[in-house]
Design a protein around this motif. Structure first.
Motif, mmCIF file in Angstrom:
data_model
loop_
_atom_site.group_PDB
_atom_site.id
_atom_site.type_symbol
_atom_site.label_atom_id
_atom_site.label_comp_id
_atom_site.label_asym_id
_atom_site.label_seq_id
_atom_site.Cartn_x
_atom_site.Cartn_y
_atom_site.Cartn_z
ATOM 1 N N LEU A 1 0.826 -1.208 0.000
ATOM 2 C CA LEU A 1 0.000 0.000 0.000
ATOM 3 C C LEU A 1 0.862 1.260 0.000
ATOM 4 C CD1 LEU A 1 -2.783 -1.161 2.468
ATOM 5 C CD2 LEU A 1 -3.007 -0.850 -0.018
ATOM 6 N N ALA A 2 1.943 1.261 0.786
ATOM 7 C CA ALA A 2 2.839 2.420 0.813
ATOM 8 C C ALA A 2 3.520 2.619 -0.542
ATOM 9 C CB ALA A 2 3.869 2.265 1.917
ATOM 10 N N ALA A 3 3.944 1.541 -1.170
ATOM 11 C CA ALA A 3 4.585 1.662 -2.489
ATOM 12 C C ALA A 3 3.608 2.249 -3.500
ATOM 13 C CB ALA A 3 5.098 0.302 -2.950
ATOM 14 N N ALA A 4 2.358 1.808 -3.450
ATOM 15 C CA ALA A 4 1.338 2.346 -4.356
ATOM 16 C C ALA A 4 1.079 3.820 -4.054
ATOM 17 C CB ALA A 4 0.052 1.531 -4.239
ATOM 18 N N LEU A 5 1.043 4.176 -2.771
ATOM 19 C CA LEU A 5 0.824 5.566 -2.385
ATOM 20 C C LEU A 5 1.999 6.445 -2.822
ATOM 21 C CD1 LEU A 5 -0.864 7.718 -0.993
ATOM 22 C CD2 LEU A 5 0.023 6.901 1.204
ATOM 23 N N ALA A 6 3.204 5.947 -2.683
ATOM 24 C CA ALA A 6 4.391 6.707 -3.086
ATOM 25 C C ALA A 6 4.348 7.041 -4.581
ATOM 26 C CB ALA A 6 5.663 5.937 -2.746
ATOM 27 N N LEU A 7 3.760 6.164 -5.376
ATOM 28 C CA LEU A 7 3.647 6.422 -6.816
ATOM 29 C C LEU A 7 2.697 7.566 -7.134
ATOM 30 C CD1 LEU A 7 3.564 2.764 -8.195
ATOM 31 C CD2 LEU A 7 5.444 4.424 -8.360
ATOM 32 N N LYS A 8 1.803 7.902 -6.207
ATOM 33 C CA LYS A 8 0.844 8.997 -6.419
ATOM 34 C C LYS A 8 1.502 10.372 -6.270
ATOM 35 C CE LYS A 8 -3.216 6.678 -6.434
ATOM 36 N NZ LYS A 8 -4.411 6.945 -7.190
ATOM 37 N N ILE A 9 2.632 10.418 -5.588
ATOM 38 C CA ILE A 9 3.282 11.695 -5.304
ATOM 39 C C ILE A 9 4.199 12.060 -6.475
ATOM 40 C CG2 ILE A 9 4.808 12.919 -3.699
ATOM 41 C CD1 ILE A 9 3.788 10.785 -1.612
ATOM 42 N N PRO A 10 4.007 13.239 -7.056
ATOM 43 C CA PRO A 10 4.829 13.635 -8.203
ATOM 44 C C PRO A 10 6.319 13.676 -7.857
ATOM 45 C CG PRO A 10 2.950 15.113 -7.944
ATOM 46 C CD PRO A 10 2.993 14.251 -6.727
ATOM 47 N N ASP A 11 7.142 13.316 -8.823
ATOM 48 C CA ASP A 11 8.598 13.326 -8.632
ATOM 49 C C ASP A 11 9.114 14.693 -8.213
ATOM 50 O OD1 ASP A 11 8.851 10.635 -9.194
ATOM 51 O OD2 ASP A 11 9.388 10.948 -11.299
ATOM 52 N N LYS A 12 8.524 15.773 -8.752
ATOM 53 C CA LYS A 12 9.004 17.123 -8.413
ATOM 54 C C LYS A 12 8.844 17.400 -6.915
ATOM 55 C CE LYS A 12 4.693 19.484 -9.529
ATOM 56 N NZ LYS A 12 4.027 20.446 -10.354
ATOM 57 N N ILE A 13 7.891 16.760 -6.263
ATOM 58 C CA ILE A 13 7.738 16.887 -4.813
ATOM 59 C C ILE A 13 8.681 15.922 -4.108
ATOM 60 C CG2 ILE A 13 6.162 16.486 -2.869
ATOM 61 C CD1 ILE A 13 3.938 17.679 -4.625
ATOM 62 N N LYS A 14 8.717 14.675 -4.560
ATOM 63 C CA LYS A 14 9.567 13.667 -3.909
ATOM 64 C C LYS A 14 11.023 14.108 -3.852
ATOM 65 C CE LYS A 14 7.595 10.052 -6.211
ATOM 66 N NZ LYS A 14 7.310 8.668 -6.624
ATOM 67 N N LEU A 15 11.501 14.758 -4.904
ATOM 68 C CA LEU A 15 12.899 15.171 -4.961
ATOM 69 C C LEU A 15 13.252 16.240 -3.932
ATOM 70 C CD1 LEU A 15 13.368 15.221 -8.837
ATOM 71 C CD2 LEU A 15 14.335 13.572 -7.203
ATOM 72 N N ARG A 16 12.269 16.957 -3.432
ATOM 73 C CA ARG A 16 12.509 18.034 -2.468
ATOM 74 C C ARG A 16 12.404 17.562 -1.015
ATOM 75 N NH1 ARG A 16 8.372 22.405 -3.436
ATOM 76 N NH2 ARG A 16 9.644 23.521 -1.936
ATOM 77 N N LEU A 17 11.845 16.384 -0.789
ATOM 78 C CA LEU A 17 11.544 15.928 0.571
ATOM 79 C C LEU A 17 12.784 15.542 1.364
ATOM 80 C CD1 LEU A 17 8.443 13.696 -0.221
ATOM 81 C CD2 LEU A 17 8.435 15.903 0.977
ATOM 82 N N GLY A 18 12.736 15.885 2.652
ATOM 83 C CA GLY A 18 13.801 15.485 3.566
ATOM 84 C C GLY A 18 13.328 14.534 4.644
ATOM 85 N N ALA A 19 12.007 14.481 4.861
ATOM 86 C CA ALA A 19 11.476 13.621 5.934
ATOM 87 C C ALA A 19 9.998 13.361 5.713
ATOM 88 C CB ALA A 19 11.677 14.280 7.299
ATOM 89 N N VAL A 20 9.544 12.299 6.346
ATOM 90 C CA VAL A 20 8.134 11.942 6.408
ATOM 91 C C VAL A 20 7.706 12.102 7.860
ATOM 92 C CG1 VAL A 20 6.517 10.002 6.267
ATOM 93 C CG2 VAL A 20 8.236 10.308 4.480
ATOM 94 N N VAL A 21 6.563 12.765 8.064
ATOM 95 C CA VAL A 21 6.025 12.929 9.419
ATOM 96 C C VAL A 21 4.573 12.487 9.401
ATOM 97 C CG1 VAL A 21 5.402 14.587 11.229
ATOM 98 C CG2 VAL A 21 7.581 14.827 10.006
#
Length: 194
Positions: A48-68
């Motif tokens: 489920l997490a892997a599927a959810l991660a695919l929903k997040i655009p790469d332009k956002i993922k590349l900027r992330l430093g942490a998950v809260v």
């Protein structure tokens, strides 16, 4: 994952409940998603997490430093999202009724954060958690959840990416339909007060 595959995961885990439930928002509903049940199997949580991660655009993922994520409901999916994205995962909790970082968790000034929830209905917990991230010096740049119960209407002030949307009617305590009012209410969520 398709919506049908996602719902099959919930049904197989007996995580889609029927009855009279008081949600963490205070609203009442005839259906309840017990995400803790769907996440108790590590392989399922990972899928489920892997599927959810695919929903997040790469332009956002590349900027992330942490998950809260907010405790309690978001802890497991937050951890799995951290794993899926290769990021540290931490959570905020309410020792005195207000979300805060504890247990040595903290953020770098300006650190970009993905807020992760299990279920979003009104967005109250999410907005509270966003304020905790901001108070700690971080910046939530996007949010996601396994399930969006708001029918696409929740506004968290940041882009929001649910794995699945599920329209489930919810009612204030003083406006229950008769068939729901006739069933004793239970509060299965993480907040203790009904």
């Amino acid at each position: 994952m398709t919506d049908a595959e996602i719902l099959a995961e919930f049904r197989q885990a007996e995580a889609l409940l029927e009855g009279h439930f008081i949600l963490s928002s205070g609203l009442h509903s005839a259906r309840y998603l017990q995400c803790a049940r769907v996440l108790m199997d590590g392989a399922r949580a990972g899928r489920l997490a892997a599927a959810l991660a695919l929903k997040i655009p790469d332009k956002i993922k590349l900027r992330l430093g942490a998950v809260v994520s907010p405790a309690m409901g978001g802890v497991i999916i937050g951890h799995e999202m951290g794993r899926a994205l290769g990021l540290p995962a931490m959570f905020v909790e309410r020792p005195d009724g207000i979300f805060t970082f504890r247990r040595g968790f903290g953020l770098e000034p300006g650190e970009k954060v993905l807020l992760v929830e299990d279920v979003v209905t009104t967005g109250l917990s999410s907005r509270e958690a966003i304020r905790a991230v901001e108070a700690a010096g971080g910046e939530v740049i996007a949010a996601c959840s396994l399930v969006d119960r708001s029918d696409g209407e929740v506004d968290l002030g940041v882009p929001f990416y649910p794995l699945i949307g599920m329209k489930v009617e919810a009612y204030p305590a003083d406006a229950l339909p008769p068939e729901l009012a006739a069933i004793p209410a239970i509060k299965p969520g993480s907040r203790a007060k009904p």
